[in-house]
Design a protein around this motif. Structure first.
Motif: not given
Length: 160
Positions: A12, A35, A38
């Motif tokens: 993240r 995600e 990404r």
């Protein structure tokens, strides 16, 4: 499962770093990309336009170095380090990595070590006219012997 959970915060963090560099380049946010992929997608997206720019504004320095330090792949952090070295100088890049080594989390220290290797990229005239025989780059931007000595000293200190 524990390994997967351990890497999620780092992933993240790298995603937010790659997103910021892509934002500075007006590349969009890649919201359509899952995600899990990404961050790497955005890192690939910035790979080409970064080196094509002759100069980078000051606002790029911290995001590039932060992305380099948080990139979990030692093969790819160079995509962030090399443009920073050309735009801001080897000395400044190495000094910033030294700060991450001294004050960062364990993950940031490991990332700084990966990025340090990339900061030694050879400076080529075909990559920047400033390095051509008649180039006008201030050699002080790339003088880094004292920073390298500080790096070695920091590595030799026992972990606290």
């Amino acid at each position: 499962m524990a390994d997967e959970e351990h890497t999620k915060p780092a992933a993240r963090s790298f995603l937010s770093c790659a997103t910021e560099v892509a934002r500075l380049l007006d590349l969009g946010d890649a919201a359509a990309v899952p995600e899990a992929r990404r961050a790497r997608y955005l890192a690939h997206a910035v790979r080409k336009p970064l080196p094509e720019r002759a100069h980078l504004p000051e606002e790029f320095f911290e995001p590039l170095l932060t992305a380099a330090v948080h990139d979990p792949d030692p093969s790819f952090c160079r995509w962030f380090v090399e443009p920073a070295v050309y735009a801001f100088g080897r000395r400044r890049v190495m000094a910033a990595l030294l700060v991450h080594l001294r004050t960062g989390t364990d993950a940031e220290q490991a990332g700084a070590k990966r990025a340090w290797y990339c900061a030694h990229v050879p400076l080529r005239a075909d990559r920047s006219p400033a390095y051509a025989p008649g180039g006008s780059r201030d050699p002080e931007l790339d003088e880094s012997r004292d920073v390298m000595a500080e790096w070695r000293e920091a590595l030799s200190r026992p972990a606290v």
